[in-house]
Motif scaffolding. Structure first.
Motif, mmCIF file in Angstrom:
data_model
loop_
_atom_site.group_PDB
_atom_site.id
_atom_site.type_symbol
_atom_site.label_atom_id
_atom_site.label_comp_id
_atom_site.label_asym_id
_atom_site.label_seq_id
_atom_site.Cartn_x
_atom_site.Cartn_y
_atom_site.Cartn_z
ATOM 1 N N UNK A 1 -11.800 59.147 15.204
ATOM 2 C CA UNK A 1 -10.163 59.425 14.937
ATOM 3 C C UNK A 1 -9.473 59.252 16.238
ATOM 4 N N UNK A 2 -8.400 58.479 16.216
ATOM 5 C CA UNK A 2 -7.438 58.221 17.296
ATOM 6 C C UNK A 2 -6.024 58.726 17.115
ATOM 7 N N UNK A 3 -5.725 59.552 16.268
ATOM 8 C CA UNK A 3 -4.432 59.577 15.801
ATOM 9 C C UNK A 3 -3.735 60.927 16.667
ATOM 10 N N UNK A 4 -2.631 60.809 16.851
ATOM 11 C CA UNK A 4 -1.774 61.789 17.658
ATOM 12 C C UNK A 4 -1.447 62.819 17.006
ATOM 13 N N UNK A 5 -1.948 64.312 17.394
ATOM 14 C CA UNK A 5 -1.599 65.556 16.578
ATOM 15 C C UNK A 5 -0.580 66.095 17.314
ATOM 16 N N UNK A 6 0.566 66.873 16.549
ATOM 17 C CA UNK A 6 1.608 67.621 16.893
ATOM 18 C C UNK A 6 1.858 68.935 16.391
ATOM 19 N N UNK A 7 2.019 69.801 17.181
ATOM 20 C CA UNK A 7 1.856 71.217 16.689
ATOM 21 C C UNK A 7 3.371 71.667 17.163
ATOM 22 N N UNK A 8 4.275 72.310 16.364
ATOM 23 C CA UNK A 8 5.378 72.914 16.500
ATOM 24 C C UNK A 8 5.287 74.379 16.983
ATOM 25 N N UNK A 9 5.992 74.924 17.593
ATOM 26 C CA UNK A 9 6.266 76.330 17.880
ATOM 27 C C UNK A 9 4.854 76.647 18.754
ATOM 28 N N UNK A 10 4.773 75.795 19.644
ATOM 29 C CA UNK A 10 3.333 75.866 20.398
ATOM 30 C C UNK A 10 3.323 76.696 21.378
ATOM 31 N N UNK A 11 4.413 77.330 21.723
ATOM 32 C CA UNK A 11 4.265 78.539 22.745
ATOM 33 C C UNK A 11 4.383 79.946 22.012
ATOM 34 N N UNK A 12 4.084 79.930 20.729
ATOM 35 C CA UNK A 12 3.962 81.205 19.902
ATOM 36 C C UNK A 12 2.438 81.568 19.583
ATOM 37 N N UNK A 13 2.056 82.739 19.095
ATOM 38 C CA UNK A 13 0.780 82.920 19.271
ATOM 39 C C UNK A 13 -0.057 82.206 18.350
ATOM 40 N N UNK A 14 0.346 81.753 17.006
ATOM 41 C CA UNK A 14 -0.375 80.950 16.085
ATOM 42 C C UNK A 14 -0.598 79.411 16.954
ATOM 43 N N UNK A 15 0.676 78.930 17.463
ATOM 44 C CA UNK A 15 0.512 77.635 17.803
ATOM 45 C C UNK A 15 -0.261 77.464 18.880
ATOM 46 N N UNK A 16 -0.472 78.423 19.778
ATOM 47 C CA UNK A 16 -1.095 78.360 20.863
ATOM 48 C C UNK A 16 -2.684 78.437 20.417
ATOM 49 N N UNK A 17 -2.874 79.325 19.516
ATOM 50 C CA UNK A 17 -4.260 79.379 19.060
ATOM 51 C C UNK A 17 -4.818 78.003 18.409
ATOM 52 N N UNK A 18 -3.968 77.405 17.576
ATOM 53 C CA UNK A 18 -4.137 76.128 17.091
ATOM 54 C C UNK A 18 -4.693 75.221 18.041
ATOM 55 N N UNK A 19 -3.806 74.979 19.055
ATOM 56 C CA UNK A 19 -4.091 74.034 20.030
ATOM 57 C C UNK A 19 -5.339 74.365 20.869
ATOM 58 N N UNK A 20 -5.583 75.889 21.193
ATOM 59 C CA UNK A 20 -6.836 75.992 21.888
ATOM 60 C C UNK A 20 -8.089 75.437 21.113
ATOM 61 N N UNK A 21 -7.819 75.672 19.737
ATOM 62 C CA UNK A 21 -8.953 75.328 18.794
ATOM 63 C C UNK A 21 -9.087 73.718 18.973
ATOM 64 N N UNK A 22 -8.033 72.987 18.798
ATOM 65 C CA UNK A 22 -8.120 71.498 18.906
ATOM 66 C C UNK A 22 -8.892 71.199 20.120
ATOM 67 N N UNK A 185 -8.202 78.516 13.682
ATOM 68 C CA UNK A 185 -9.108 77.784 13.611
ATOM 69 C C UNK A 185 -9.133 76.627 12.350
ATOM 70 N N UNK A 186 -9.098 77.461 10.952
ATOM 71 C CA UNK A 186 -8.989 76.514 10.030
ATOM 72 C C UNK A 186 -7.728 75.610 9.681
ATOM 73 N N UNK A 187 -6.720 76.148 10.444
ATOM 74 C CA UNK A 187 -5.501 75.165 10.457
ATOM 75 C C UNK A 187 -5.731 73.977 11.434
ATOM 76 N N UNK A 188 -6.488 74.356 12.676
ATOM 77 C CA UNK A 188 -6.766 73.205 13.450
ATOM 78 C C UNK A 188 -7.704 72.232 12.967
#
Length: 296
Positions: A1-22, A185-188
């Motif tokens: 997979x080479x798609x670009x993934x974007x997360x809004x609200x990335x400075x919030x607790x859920x957003x940061x956690x999603x990006x860390x899991x990615x 983790x599930x969302x990521x």
């Protein structure tokens, strides 16, 4: 997979956690991740890891459309605008429109369980209308109906432990508490996948608990007894107002108890494990790990 993934609200607790899991769990290259926030300076650590950080303000639709450019899969994390009724709905509908304008290939969104009309939760219409807008957009989508976070217990538990009394109108209704990081983790996993199918998942913890059962667990972990006192919705609202909460906030909080009482927050699924491959953390283990936070 080479798609670009974007997360809004990335400075919030859920957003940061999603990006860390990615980055750390699913080993997505940082160069393929875009993190958006109103305050890019708050994400300097992610930028240092190679994540692209972009400014995006849900009150500025043009900034959203610009931020979403070049993103293949976009996760819209629901905003925390609750003070003004309907404001969150307006923000999120603007984000869906921006995703359509930017040509996003797959749209993901964090909603709530049982958001359909009739839910006692006062902001359920914000989620339901956003879900409808996503479906009407024609963009393939994944909707995550996030259950009640374990961490939400930290909001009231210090006061409850200090007084020894838990006032509620939830009756014998139960909530399927889940750790925020488990849901992230599930969302990521969903965001990082190749799927183009449109799907809705309800993300919950492994078991639903009544207020009395949660109180018993907290007592077991802390050694402090808690008396659960059942009230009517109106009596609970008046009590919160007397304690200094503005009426709109008091009614919002009581609406969660009302939804719990009628079973709106008690669904239990295995979607977290199916998506992420990891078992959900049991509530007692979460409480033991976060014993200090319970007391504030």
């Amino acid at each position: 997979m080479s798609k670009t993934l974007l997360v809004t609200g990335a400075s919030g607790q859920l957003g940061r956690s999603v990006i860390n899991h990615l980055l750390d769990t699913f080993k997505v290259p940082a160069a393929r991740i875009i993190a958006t926030t109103r305050t890019p300076a708050n994400l300097a650590d992610l930028a240092a890891r190679g994540v692209t950080v972009r400014a995006a303000d849900f009150d500025d639709p043009a900034s959203l459309a610009e931020a979403f450019q070049g993103a293949d899969r976009v996760l819209i994390i629901s905003t925390n605008e609750l003070a003004i009724q309907g404001k969150r709905r307006e923000q999120q509908l603007a984000a869906v429109a921006a995703a359509k304008q930017a040509g996003v290939a797959h749209l993901l969104y964090t909603s709530m369980p049982n958001a359909e009309p009739g839910s006692p939760v006062l902001f359920a219409p914000d989620h339901y209308d956003t879900e409808r807008a996503i479906k009407a957009s024609g963009i393939p989508h994944t909707i995550f109906r996030n259950g009640w976070y374990d961490e939400n217990l930290f909001m009231a538990m210090p006061q409850i432990l200090a007084s020894g009394q838990w006032y509620t109108s939830a009756g014998d209704g139960a909530i399927s508490y889940g750790a925020r990081d488990d849901l992230a983790a599930a969302i990521a996993a969903g965001l990082a996948s190749d799927t183009s199918a449109s799907t809705t998942y309800t993300l919950t913890g492994p078991k639903a608990y009544t207020t009395a059962e949660v109180a018993a667990l907290v007592t077991e972990v802390t050694g402090k007894p808690i008396q659960v006192i059942q009230l009517s919705d109106e009596a609970l609202t008046e009590g919160m107002k007397s304690a200094g909460l503005p009426e709109p906030i008091a009614r919002l909080l009581v609406s969660f108890d009302a939804a719990t009482r009628v079973g709106g927050l008690g669904m239990v699924t295995d979607s977290v494990e199916k998506l992420s491959g990891r078992k959900s953390l049991p509530l007692k283990q979460f409480l033991e790990t976060n014993r200090a936070a319970l007391a504030g």
